[in-house]
Write a protein that holds these residues in place. Structure first.
Motif, PDB file in Angstrom:
ATOM      1  N   TRP A 515       0.859  -1.188   0.000  1.00  0.00           N
ATOM      2  CA  TRP A 515       0.000   0.000   0.000  1.00  0.00           C
ATOM      3  C   TRP A 515       0.892   1.234   0.000  1.00  0.00           C
ATOM      4  CZ3 TRP A 515      -2.292  -1.535   5.365  1.00  0.00           C
ATOM      5  CH2 TRP A 515      -2.907  -2.789   5.272  1.00  0.00           C
ATOM      6  N   GLN A 517      -0.740   4.933   0.772  1.00  0.00           N
ATOM      7  CA  GLN A 517      -1.899   5.819   0.851  1.00  0.00           C
ATOM      8  C   GLN A 517      -1.528   7.136   1.538  1.00  0.00           C
ATOM      9  OE1 GLN A 517      -4.885   2.005   1.837  1.00  0.00           O
ATOM     10  NE2 GLN A 517      -4.937   3.877   3.075  1.00  0.00           N
ATOM     11  N   ASN A 556      -3.234   7.643  -4.158  1.00  0.00           N
ATOM     12  CA  ASN A 556      -2.784   6.252  -4.152  1.00  0.00           C
ATOM     13  C   ASN A 556      -1.439   6.169  -4.840  1.00  0.00           C
ATOM     14  OD1 ASN A 556      -2.656   3.490  -3.995  1.00  0.00           O
ATOM     15  ND2 ASN A 556      -4.240   3.100  -5.526  1.00  0.00           N
ATOM     16  N   SER A 560      -1.975   1.984 -10.271  1.00  0.00           N
ATOM     17  CA  SER A 560      -3.401   1.732 -10.160  1.00  0.00           C
ATOM     18  C   SER A 560      -4.159   2.633 -11.121  1.00  0.00           C
ATOM     19  CB  SER A 560      -3.883   2.002  -8.732  1.00  0.00           C
ATOM     20  OG  SER A 560      -5.283   1.907  -8.631  1.00  0.00           O
ATOM     21  N   GLY A 602      -9.900   4.081   4.267  1.00  0.00           N
ATOM     22  CA  GLY A 602      -9.671   2.916   3.413  1.00  0.00           C
ATOM     23  C   GLY A 602     -10.688   2.755   2.313  1.00  0.00           C
ATOM     24  N   TYR A 605      -9.570   3.770  -1.343  1.00  0.00           N
ATOM     25  CA  TYR A 605      -8.471   3.084  -2.019  1.00  0.00           C
ATOM     26  C   TYR A 605      -8.857   1.658  -2.390  1.00  0.00           C
ATOM     27  CZ  TYR A 605      -5.684   6.818   0.110  1.00  0.00           C
ATOM     28  OH  TYR A 605      -5.186   8.029   0.509  1.00  0.00           O
ATOM     29  N   ARG A 607      -7.584  -2.241  -2.951  1.00  0.00           N
ATOM     30  CA  ARG A 607      -6.502  -3.102  -2.460  1.00  0.00           C
ATOM     31  C   ARG A 607      -6.274  -4.214  -3.477  1.00  0.00           C
ATOM     32  NH1 ARG A 607      -6.111  -2.350   3.224  1.00  0.00           N
ATOM     33  NH2 ARG A 607      -5.765  -0.107   3.431  1.00  0.00           N
ATOM     34  N   TYR A 608      -5.003  -4.634  -3.584  1.00  0.00           N
ATOM     35  CA  TYR A 608      -4.613  -5.584  -4.618  1.00  0.00           C
ATOM     36  C   TYR A 608      -3.922  -6.797  -4.008  1.00  0.00           C
ATOM     37  CZ  TYR A 608      -5.442  -1.534  -7.603  1.00  0.00           C
ATOM     38  OH  TYR A 608      -6.018  -0.447  -8.229  1.00  0.00           O
ATOM     39  N   SER A 610      -1.103  -9.445  -3.402  1.00  0.00           N
ATOM     40  CA  SER A 610       0.359  -9.315  -3.397  1.00  0.00           C
ATOM     41  C   SER A 610       1.020 -10.291  -4.357  1.00  0.00           C
ATOM     42  CB  SER A 610       0.899  -9.548  -1.981  1.00  0.00           C
ATOM     43  OG  SER A 610       0.557 -10.852  -1.529  1.00  0.00           O
ATOM     44  N   THR A 617     -10.150  -5.640  -2.944  1.00  0.00           N
ATOM     45  CA  THR A 617     -11.192  -4.764  -2.399  1.00  0.00           C
ATOM     46  C   THR A 617     -11.259  -3.531  -3.283  1.00  0.00           C
ATOM     47  OG1 THR A 617     -10.712  -5.505  -0.144  1.00  0.00           O
ATOM     48  CG2 THR A 617     -12.019  -3.501  -0.383  1.00  0.00           C
ATOM     49  N   SER A 670     -10.552  -2.319  10.117  1.00  0.00           N
ATOM     50  CA  SER A 670     -11.373  -1.952   8.967  1.00  0.00           C
ATOM     51  C   SER A 670     -12.834  -2.238   9.291  1.00  0.00           C
ATOM     52  CB  SER A 670     -10.945  -2.738   7.724  1.00  0.00           C
ATOM     53  OG  SER A 670     -11.069  -4.132   7.943  1.00  0.00           O
TER      54      SER A 670
END
Length: 843
Positions: A515, A517, A556, A560, A602, A605, A607-608, A610, A617, A670
């Motif tokens: 991340w 952010q 970000n 992305s 959160g 943004y 999420r990817y 790894s 998300t 979260s």
């Protein structure tokens, strides 16, 4: 003081931590760039912490710090003006600002207290109750209780016996944050204020009570179970608000020393120095320092905390007053594992399934030395009361918060497929010159760097039977959350303990991050209200409204399609309350209040993965606010011996966000959208003033919650409608018994919590529990320079019960439902029997 009255007036062996890479990164690395620069091969992230071979200048951060301090100083220009004094405890009823709580500590040192710690031996219920006069439910805990608890008890532990407070400690000593829920609302749905400044993390509303104030410097802690007042600087308090205040400096010079030793090699030293009144300046001050270390009560690891508190008060001849309140903490803690129910049943308190690993084996991401959690934070507030004339007063509270730290974490990846944002790359993860290795360990701690500053201004005007208030709140926040990858040695430790090299990079030099952010927030709020006093103040009516505007901007920094997003939110929050006193002993009250909580950072943004770069998300900048509408009625009885309070409440929620602490193993809070919910119940508390040196106290709560929506998971709506909410035990009760004859003293605290669900489908829960804490001690006569010495023994979990104390990470379903696989919730584990002996003396 508005809203609160009392008829009584009243050698560290931590090499394993210090060699951890995060500790080195934060505490030893003097070259870390706190600023940032634009994306380049030599400096990665916009305004974030740079990860270059040669560090950038860091002007961006310094500029923000200068701006922050500038705003603080500009807002604090009132410090040079005459100021309005407020005492922590008052016997005079005053109009309330829709239930406003305004205290700035109690008597300092032993000016008015009978002991070295300021215990008066007169407060209701042993300090667990105060005769409140506000038109809503509120509980206050004073020094008579606080200063008999274990040193370093945090705010959650101090409030454990008051109505509705469902607290779960992660350890006995307050190093690791547990959780607190009130009326079924967890701490992320509540506001927490330190001397008028907000404490909740702007990213996800998490709170860390062990970082705020040393126990010896807590004069009073108040819990508003229902709603925030108009001037409270909150954008997440759909539930109640906790206000805490730093010890007011004593008017006579002196000091205090604490020395403590306890279970698990716990050693704590505390010292406070009081200047007393400094000549004719009207100034008085105190400064204190504490050092605390302890081994973990389960599993491997140890914790350390160094803490400084400082306060300076200036009193003016016209009754005006200003206070500068400062705290600073440096904490280095190893992480406790929050086990699943299955792991707890297999491992118990000390089993391998319940705890992180003490020794390393290849590929072991649960090795405890990879999971250190260091943190440093600074709180600075300057509440200032200006008495303009007999009818007009101004209160200004400028503040500044800074926090920086990390949650240790590690993972294993295959070099052929390393996700970096939405891209997949072949990366040399272990720096051996190839990109074909599999199962390579990578160190990927979660760093957070947070700065926020702001000011609350409130003007109060008394006109005939009206008390008019109006004000403005502004806050700026910059929160960076980033997760760089670096290499790990064959023994399971990070290659570079300083954290300034050995980052994993792409061929073009970019540091690979999970991340990156950078969230900037601007909050503006205006409020106005009127307290109308009628029938010789037997009837008081409060009317008010608050308009809040929130703008969140997100950048970000990983590759992305979503680079920059923002979300604007606003809310109009009307409030009405009334109090009617039949006589000096009997009073009824009622409140109607609306509250909101804006979306967490959160949500802005994506999420990817790894390993694949796929979206795990999606960003959701359109996530709606959580809103609540609260109705409350209550009755109070204040007599010569007995005081009691009972209140009935009802909440209606929309888009309720439930905090879930997810560890992979690095931990981050979260939210889960719980849809619409209802909560209703009854709170009760009663206490006695001294009766043959005894002061008993009892509290209880009945709570009934209902989820009113089916919750969507992976596009499937699960049948959660009609189920109970998580973290919402049907019954709670607390009993406190205090005895104090001036020489010998002791107290007993009993807490019962009924079973509580940990999933929205109600397919998993933890059983009810009852726990007992005890204190015994005695006071000695003065010994030379030692004034009012005392010895105290605190026993926590007296009967050494092993149990799960709370829900750390609720989930929607634990069992497979409608084709949706279950996810196991995780839980906090209560400490075993813990003994802590303390020698205290004033001087």
């Amino acid at each position: 003081m508005d809203g609160i009255k009392s008829k009584n007036n009243h050698s560290y062996n931590g090499g394993n931590i210090k060699n951890s890479p995060i500790f080195r990164e934060i505490f030893y690395n003097k070259k870390v760039a706190l600023g940032g620069c634009r994306l380049s091969s030599s400096c990665f992230s916009r305004g974030g912490v740079s990860m270059p071979v040669e560090f950038c200048a860091g002007t961006h951060k310094r500029g923000k710090l200068i701006s922050a301090f500038g705003a603080l100083l500009m807002a604090g220009t009132a410090l040079t003006s005459p100021l309005h004094a407020q005492e922590a405890v008052s016997t005079t009823k005053q109009p309330t600002d829709v239930g406003n709580v305004e205290a700035t500590g109690g008597a300092g040192g032993t000016d008015n207290g009978q002991t070295a710690l300021g215990v008066t031996r007169t407060e209701v219920g042993g300090g667990l109750m105060v005769d409140e006069d506000v038109p809503k439910a509120k509980s206050s805990v004073t020094k008579d209780f606080i200063q008999k608890q274990a040193p370093a008890a945090d705010v959650f532990q101090v409030l454990k016996l008051v109505p509705g407070a469902n607290t779960a400690a992660a350890d006995a000593y307050g190093f690791n944050p547990g959780i607190m829920a009130v009326r079924g609302l967890d701490a992320t749905q509540m506001g927490f204020n330190f001397e008028g400044m907000p404490l909740s993390d702007m990213a996800n509303w998490s709170v860390y009570p062990g970082q705020w104030i040393d126990t010896e410097n807590m004069d009073v802690v108040t819990l508003n179970q229902g709603s925030a007042d108009l001037a409270s600087p909150q954008i997440n308090a759909t539930g109640g608000v906790v206000d805490l205040y730093l010890h007011d400096p004593a008017k006579t010079p002196g000091g205090l020393i604490d020395l403590s030793y306890g279970t698990n090699n716990a050693i704590r030293e505390f010292a406070r120095l009081e200047t007393g009144q400094i000549g004719d300046t009207g100034l008085r001050a105190f400064a204190s320092f504490s050092h605390f270390t302890a081994d973990h009560f389960r599993g491997p690891g140890e914790d350390q905390k160094d803490h400084v508190d400082l306060a300076v008060v200036k009193d003016f001849n016209d009754g005006s007053k200003t206070k500068l309140a400062f705290t600073y903490s440096e904490i280095v803690r190893d992480t406790y594992k929050n086990p699943t129910l299955t792991q707890w049943k297999v491992g118990g308190l000390n089993g391998a399934a319940t705890n992180y690993d003490a020794t390393y084996s290849k590929g072991d991401t649960s090795y405890y030395k990879l999971l250190a959690n260091p943190w440093r934070n600074l709180l600075l507030s300057a509440p200032t009361d200006i008495k303009i004339n007999t009818a007009l007063a101004l209160k200004v509270t400028p503040y500044l918060y800074y926090g920086y730290g990390a949650s240790g974490s590690a993972t294993t990846l295959n070099e052929r497929s390393v996700g970096f944002g939405d891209t997949v790359n072949a990366v040399d993860l272990n720096h051996n010159g190839t990109t074909t290795d599999t199962g390579v360990m990578v160190y990927n701690p979660i760093f957070e760097d947070n700065l926020r500053t702001g000011a609350v201004s409130k003007l109060t005007y008394n006109y005939e039977n009206h008390t008019l208030v109006g004000g403005y709140w502004f806050q700026y926040s910059d929160d960076k959350l980033y997760r760089p990858y670096s290499t790990v040695n064959s023994n399971g430790t990070a290659t570079d303990p300083k954290g300034v090299s050995n980052y994993i990079r792409l061929a073009n030099g970019q540091v690979v991050m999970g991340w990156n952010q950078d969230t900037t927030d601007y909050v503006n709020a205006v409020f106005a209200g009127d307290t109308i006093s009628l029938m010789d103040d037997r009837l008081s009516i409060d009317l008010g409204v608050k308009q809040v505007y929130v703008s969140r901007f997100a950048h970000n920094g990983v590759p992305s399609s979503v680079e920059d997003t923002h979300a604007d939110r606003q809310a109009t929050l009307p409030t009405a309350a009334a109090r009617y006193s039949f006589d000096d002993q009997n009073q009824v009250f009622g409140t109607l209040a609306t509250s909101f909580r804006t979306l967490p950072a959160g949500s802005l943004y994506p999420r990817y993965s790894s390993s694949t770069g796929a979206v795990t998300t999606a960003a959701n900048p359109n996530q709606p606010n959580e809103t609540s509408f609260m109705q409350e009625i209550g009755y109070r009885y204040h007599a010569k011996l007995l005081s009691l309070s009972v209140s009935a409440f009802n909440y209606d929620f929309r888009n309720r966000q439930i905090s879930s602490t997810v560890c992979d193993p690095g931990c981050l809070s979260s939210p889960i959208n719980g849809g619409s919910q209802n909560a209703r119940g009854l709170d009760f508390e009663a206490g006695l003033r001294p009766y043959h040196n005894f002061r008993p106290y009892i509290s209880g709560e009945y709570l009934n919650t209902t989820i009113e929506s089916d919750i969507a998971v992976a596009g499937v709506y699960l049948p959660t409608k009609g189920k109970d909410a998580v973290r919402s035990p049907r019954w709670q009760s607390g009993i406190g018994v205090d005895y104090d004859d001036g020489t010998y003293f002791g107290n007993l605290g009993v807490k019962h919590v009924a079973s509580q669900y940990s999933t929205f489908m109600n397919d998993q829960s933890i059983p009810a529990y009852t726990t007992v804490d005890a204190t015994i001690g005695f006071r000695l006569p003065d010994l030379s320079y030692a004034k009012k010495p005392e010895i105290r023994l605190n026993l926590l979990n007296l009967f050494d019960r092993h149990y799960l104390s709370g829900v750390a990470s609720p989930t929607v379903n634990a069992l497979s439902t409608k084709g949706v696989a279950g996810t196991a919730p995780t839980y906090y584990v209560a400490n075993g029997l813990t003994a802590f002996v303390t020698i205290t003396t004033a001087f």
